[in-house]
Write a protein that holds these residues in place. Structure first.
Motif, PDB file in Angstrom:
ATOM      1  N   ALA A  23       1.243  -0.788  -0.326  1.00 32.20           N
ATOM      2  CA  ALA A  23       0.042  -0.299  -0.054  1.00 32.20           C
ATOM      3  C   ALA A  23       0.682   1.401   0.059  1.00 32.20           C
ATOM      4  O   ALA A  23       1.788   1.361   0.457  1.00 32.20           O
ATOM      5  CB  ALA A  23      -0.594  -0.429   1.142  1.00 32.20           C
ATOM      6  N   CYS A  24       0.648   2.019  -0.755  1.00 35.08           N
ATOM      7  CA  CYS A  24       1.545   3.531  -1.146  1.00 35.08           C
ATOM      8  C   CYS A  24       0.762   4.696  -0.670  1.00 35.08           C
ATOM      9  O   CYS A  24      -0.116   4.926  -0.951  1.00 35.08           O
ATOM     10  CB  CYS A  24       1.692   3.461  -2.317  1.00 35.08           C
ATOM     11  SG  CYS A  24       2.405   2.278  -3.100  1.00 35.08           S
ATOM     12  N   LEU A  25       1.534   5.698   0.114  1.00 30.17           N
ATOM     13  CA  LEU A  25       1.146   6.697   0.625  1.00 30.17           C
ATOM     14  C   LEU A  25       1.827   8.576  -0.175  1.00 30.17           C
ATOM     15  O   LEU A  25       2.964   7.487  -0.519  1.00 30.17           O
ATOM     16  CB  LEU A  25       1.124   7.184   1.926  1.00 30.17           C
ATOM     17  CG  LEU A  25       1.278   8.632   2.486  1.00 30.17           C
ATOM     18  CD1 LEU A  25      -0.759   9.054   2.143  1.00 30.17           C
ATOM     19  CD2 LEU A  25       2.150   9.523   3.601  1.00 30.17           C
ATOM     20  N   LEU A  26       0.966   8.681  -1.630  1.00 28.23           N
ATOM     21  CA  LEU A  26       1.474   9.645  -2.398  1.00 28.23           C
ATOM     22  C   LEU A  26       1.278  10.493  -2.715  1.00 28.23           C
ATOM     23  O   LEU A  26       0.261  11.109  -1.864  1.00 28.23           O
ATOM     24  CB  LEU A  26       0.585   8.787  -3.641  1.00 28.23           C
ATOM     25  CG  LEU A  26       0.420   7.364  -3.961  1.00 28.23           C
ATOM     26  CD1 LEU A  26      -0.380   7.091  -5.576  1.00 28.23           C
ATOM     27  CD2 LEU A  26       2.166   6.835  -3.938  1.00 28.23           C
ATOM     28  N   ALA A  27       1.249  11.287  -3.115  1.00 26.46           N
ATOM     29  CA  ALA A  27       1.929  13.358  -3.513  1.00 26.46           C
ATOM     30  C   ALA A  27       0.925  13.210  -4.453  1.00 26.46           C
ATOM     31  O   ALA A  27       0.552  14.816  -4.675  1.00 26.46           O
ATOM     32  CB  ALA A  27       2.921  13.905  -3.458  1.00 26.46           C
ATOM     33  N   GLY A  28       0.973  12.195  -5.170  1.00 24.51           N
ATOM     34  CA  GLY A  28       0.173  11.909  -6.543  1.00 24.51           C
ATOM     35  C   GLY A  28       0.508  11.151  -7.363  1.00 24.51           C
ATOM     36  O   GLY A  28       0.944  10.159  -6.825  1.00 24.51           O
ATOM     37  N   GLY A  29      -0.166  10.521  -8.455  1.00 25.00           N
ATOM     38  CA  GLY A  29       0.319   9.416  -8.948  1.00 25.00           C
ATOM     39  C   GLY A  29      -0.854   8.390  -8.917  1.00 25.00           C
ATOM     40  O   GLY A  29      -0.614   7.327  -9.778  1.00 25.00           O
ATOM     41  N   GLY A  30      -1.648   7.506  -7.819  1.00 20.10           N
ATOM     42  CA  GLY A  30      -2.172   7.409  -7.629  1.00 20.10           C
ATOM     43  C   GLY A  30      -3.679   6.603  -8.887  1.00 20.10           C
ATOM     44  O   GLY A  30      -3.997   5.453  -9.091  1.00 20.10           O
ATOM     45  N   TYR A  31      -3.983   7.164  -9.610  1.00 14.98           N
ATOM     46  CA  TYR A  31      -5.016   7.320 -11.088  1.00 14.98           C
ATOM     47  C   TYR A  31      -4.350   6.767 -12.014  1.00 14.98           C
ATOM     48  O   TYR A  31      -4.773   7.145 -12.710  1.00 14.98           O
ATOM     49  CB  TYR A  31      -5.542   8.936 -10.923  1.00 14.98           C
ATOM     50  CG  TYR A  31      -6.566   8.957 -10.131  1.00 14.98           C
ATOM     51  CD1 TYR A  31      -7.247   8.835  -8.769  1.00 14.98           C
ATOM     52  CD2 TYR A  31      -7.582   9.664 -10.255  1.00 14.98           C
ATOM     53  CE1 TYR A  31      -7.421   8.958  -7.733  1.00 14.98           C
ATOM     54  CE2 TYR A  31      -8.457  10.466  -9.816  1.00 14.98           C
ATOM     55  CZ  TYR A  31      -8.463   9.845  -8.212  1.00 14.98           C
ATOM     56  OH  TYR A  31      -9.685  10.177  -7.522  1.00 14.98           O
ATOM     57  N   PRO A  91       2.727  -1.995   4.236  1.00 11.10           N
ATOM     58  CA  PRO A  91       2.695  -3.255   3.807  1.00 11.10           C
ATOM     59  C   PRO A  91       0.763  -3.696   4.154  1.00 11.10           C
ATOM     60  O   PRO A  91       0.237  -2.685   4.363  1.00 11.10           O
ATOM     61  CB  PRO A  91       2.649  -4.309   5.284  1.00 11.10           C
ATOM     62  CG  PRO A  91       2.893  -3.139   6.604  1.00 11.10           C
ATOM     63  CD  PRO A  91       3.590  -2.080   6.000  1.00 11.10           C
ATOM     64  N   ILE A  92       0.144  -4.184   3.019  1.00 13.07           N
ATOM     65  CA  ILE A  92      -1.428  -5.071   3.417  1.00 13.07           C
ATOM     66  C   ILE A  92      -1.260  -5.315   4.397  1.00 13.07           C
ATOM     67  O   ILE A  92      -0.897  -6.262   5.008  1.00 13.07           O
ATOM     68  CB  ILE A  92      -1.336  -5.873   1.673  1.00 13.07           C
ATOM     69  CG1 ILE A  92      -0.330  -5.569   0.685  1.00 13.07           C
ATOM     70  CG2 ILE A  92      -2.792  -5.711   1.706  1.00 13.07           C
ATOM     71  CD1 ILE A  92      -1.455  -3.489   0.349  1.00 13.07           C
ATOM     72  N   PRO A  93      -2.225  -4.679   4.833  1.00 14.10           N
ATOM     73  CA  PRO A  93      -2.899  -5.057   6.484  1.00 14.10           C
ATOM     74  C   PRO A  93      -2.895  -6.690   6.174  1.00 14.10           C
ATOM     75  O   PRO A  93      -3.873  -6.876   5.055  1.00 14.10           O
ATOM     76  CB  PRO A  93      -3.893  -4.087   6.723  1.00 14.10           C
ATOM     77  CG  PRO A  93      -3.900  -2.901   6.174  1.00 14.10           C
ATOM     78  CD  PRO A  93      -3.042  -3.469   4.659  1.00 14.10           C
ATOM     79  N   LYS A  94      -3.121  -7.675   7.300  1.00 12.06           N
ATOM     80  CA  LYS A  94      -3.836  -9.131   7.062  1.00 12.06           C
ATOM     81  C   LYS A  94      -5.474  -9.045   6.731  1.00 12.06           C
ATOM     82  O   LYS A  94      -5.510  -8.157   7.420  1.00 12.06           O
ATOM     83  CB  LYS A  94      -2.620  -9.499   8.492  1.00 12.06           C
ATOM     84  CG  LYS A  94      -1.717 -10.292   8.333  1.00 12.06           C
ATOM     85  CD  LYS A  94      -1.011 -10.745   9.380  1.00 12.06           C
ATOM     86  CE  LYS A  94       0.021 -10.542   9.816  1.00 12.06           C
ATOM     87  NZ  LYS A  94       0.281  -9.250  10.528  1.00 12.06           N
ATOM     88  N   GLY A  95      -5.300  -9.881   6.060  1.00 19.38           N
ATOM     89  CA  GLY A  95      -6.861  -9.738   5.848  1.00 19.38           C
ATOM     90  C   GLY A  95      -7.317  -9.139   4.409  1.00 19.38           C
ATOM     91  O   GLY A  95      -8.811  -8.641   4.420  1.00 19.38           O
ATOM     92  N   PHE A  96      -6.579  -7.751   4.260  1.00 16.61           N
ATOM     93  CA  PHE A  96      -7.208  -6.420   3.543  1.00 16.61           C
ATOM     94  C   PHE A  96      -7.177  -6.965   1.743  1.00 16.61           C
ATOM     95  O   PHE A  96      -5.889  -7.452   2.070  1.00 16.61           O
ATOM     96  CB  PHE A  96      -6.560  -5.255   3.998  1.00 16.61           C
ATOM     97  CG  PHE A  96      -6.739  -4.867   4.528  1.00 16.61           C
ATOM     98  CD1 PHE A  96      -7.327  -5.403   6.034  1.00 16.61           C
ATOM     99  CD2 PHE A  96      -6.851  -2.708   4.710  1.00 16.61           C
ATOM    100  CE1 PHE A  96      -8.125  -4.954   6.780  1.00 16.61           C
ATOM    101  CE2 PHE A  96      -7.787  -2.944   5.774  1.00 16.61           C
ATOM    102  CZ  PHE A  96      -8.174  -3.766   7.060  1.00 16.61           C
ATOM    103  N   SER A  97      -8.119  -6.612   1.560  1.00 20.31           N
ATOM    104  CA  SER A  97      -7.796  -6.718  -0.466  1.00 20.31           C
ATOM    105  C   SER A  97      -6.685  -5.397  -0.788  1.00 20.31           C
ATOM    106  O   SER A  97      -6.570  -4.920   0.065  1.00 20.31           O
ATOM    107  CB  SER A  97      -9.070  -6.828  -0.778  1.00 20.31           C
ATOM    108  OG  SER A  97      -9.531  -5.791  -0.795  1.00 20.31           O
TER     109      SER A  97
END
Lengths: 318, 318
Positions: free
Chosen positions: B84-92, B105-111
């Motif tokens: 999982a990523c915290l972004l200043a931009g670019g996620g789209y 990390p992806i939290p356990k049990g999360f999609s």
């Protein structure tokens, strides 16, 4: 006993030296025979009717004093001990009742007059710059009114903490005084716009001007900067730009010392003794009494403080 | 690669799905193939031209995403890792460059969709309520807009920290939703004046309304209370009563996440993983996706978020 009270019926609200009831002790309090009391801006406001004492506090003025314990009440304090005292009121009286948590030792090498006039400024400056703003080495701190009682103390404390200090004052004489105390950046507010000179550069601002300076202070603050306000000499109501607050991640805080709980005050006194008393005792913070007056001349001391020409503290002596 | 961009020339600033350059890596960055991106209010503002990306950040929208590392650059990250990523931009965009400190990390049990849409809210809420306001057991916390993405998360975090939670919302349905998340005090702002109901009682306020609520918030705060502002939905310029600020010893702070330094963001990500990820993994904080959209339908997602009817997060999927 003798005390200074405000003759509130008269239009000019004279301070008079007269006979009043000796205070009685509540649990956890000691009785101190006052040798000297510091004069503070809060006293001026209280005399003018603008800063009423908190519920339960003495109607007599005086936010700090030094003297000798003459009755230890139900505490374990020793009669005869010389102490400095943080007060919610009562310092302008011959005797004052003091919660045990607000007793502080006389700093080594200090006279009772020096101790009496250092308590309020030390607790105010430390609780705001040390405990709240957490000034640390390498930060830039802006102190408005650097030559006053609070300002002089704050300059030296910040230098002792390793910060860079910028000050504003209204004359070259006052700026020279600040330079002698260690201030690094000197701004005459009559000649320069401090918010332009210091734009986006200050980590901490100790403010006494309130409304008049809010906009300039927010401009002078760096990202993540904090303003701690302890005075309102420039008014109370101002426009705040919350967009700028969010964009620069600023914190605007304000405090007063007198309205705090007994627990808070005791915690501040303890922390101030730990962090500030050593700096007073080794001379890193010099405490300067500008003038002393017999207690009966309190009114003259108030007039002198209002004049704005005072650099350092004023003391009343019994 | 494909990405959503703002067609800024057109007056209605349409979001369009089109071909753009694939990003190149700088030192300390990894390339992530995006599986899903969360939709945030900041995206809406950016699309409208009111929230430009910070200097150097991607012109593509998107403040958070989840996906797979496809190029580790000069870091020690492993290609193939889901993050999982915290972004200043670019996620789209189909691919995004991510500073290593902003990988989580992806939290356990999360999609991946759940992870993609929890990063921004988790980091925002924790950095403000955990790190800045330091919410602790027994405090009363007021959360405005309790049924929104930030609000829903904040309610659950505060309950997990042992605080009492008051919320405002504009309908009984939204208040019921907040109650189900654990909120203790429910106020319909169309029917009641929250500042009267909560007068002098709140230790912490998480504010998204800015100018419109400043006066009410200062009234609702208890002595020594703090307001942390993260939104300006009710405007930016307000009158502040600094006399009240000092008398109640209040702190008014504001933050945004996107403008922070890489070091700050890395510190926030680390602290959020430490304190919040366990609460996600054991279900103390439930993360609710309200709706998912194919990436090409980003414009519809934006319209839905603006409608104000959304309770939970919206996700775009590649």
């Amino acid at each position: 006993m003798k005390a200074i009270i405000v003759q509130a019926e008269k239009e000019d609200r004279d301070l008079i030296y007269t006979d009043v009831e000796k205070p009685t002790l509540q649990s956890g309090e000691v009785l101190v025979k006052v040798a000297a009391a510091g004069v503070n801006r809060g006293d001026i406001l209280q005399a003018a009717g603008h800063y009423p004492p908190p519920p339960g506090a003495s109607e007599i003025m005086g936010l700090e004093c030094a003297g000798t314990i003459v009755d230890a009440g139900d505490t374990n304090q020793q009669v005869g001990t010389e102490v400095a005292c943080l007060l919610a009121g009562g310092g302008y009286g011959e005797y004052v009742e003091v919660p045990e948590g607000q007793l502080m030792p006389i700093p080594k090498g200090f006279s009772l007059s020096e101790a009496a006039s250092v308590v309020e400024v030390a607790c105010t400056v430390w609780s705001n710059l040390g405990m709240l703003a957490k000034v640390t080495e390498g930060q830039r701190v802006l102190i408005h009114g650097g030559s006053g009682g609070i300002g002089s103390f704050a300059i030296q404390l910040c230098k002792a903490l390793g910060a860079e200090v910028a000050v504003t004052a209204g004359s070259q004489d006052k700026l020279d005084y600040c330079r002698n105390l260690g201030a690094d950046i000197l701004i005459n507010y009559r000649e320069e716009d401090y918010s332009e000179v210091l734009k986006n550069s200050c980590d901490v601002i100790l403010d006494i001007m309130g409304a008049k300076y809010l906009r300039g202070n927010m401009r002078a603050l760096a990202n993540d900067g904090i303003q701690v306000g302890i005075g309102l000499q420039g008014g109370t109501k101002a426009e705040i730009n919350l967009g700028l607050l969010l964009a620069k991640r600023l914190t605007i805080a304000g405090t007063t010392l007198r309205g705090r709980s007994l627990e808070d005050k005791a915690a501040i006194c303890r922390d101030t003794i730990t962090h500030v008393w050593p700096l007073l005792e080794d001379g890193q913070i010099r405490h300067h009494i500008y003038a002393s007056y017999p207690i009966a001349e309190a009114a003259q001391a108030h007039r002198d403080l209002v004049s704005g020409e005072v650099t350092g503290k004023l003391v009343l002596e019994f």
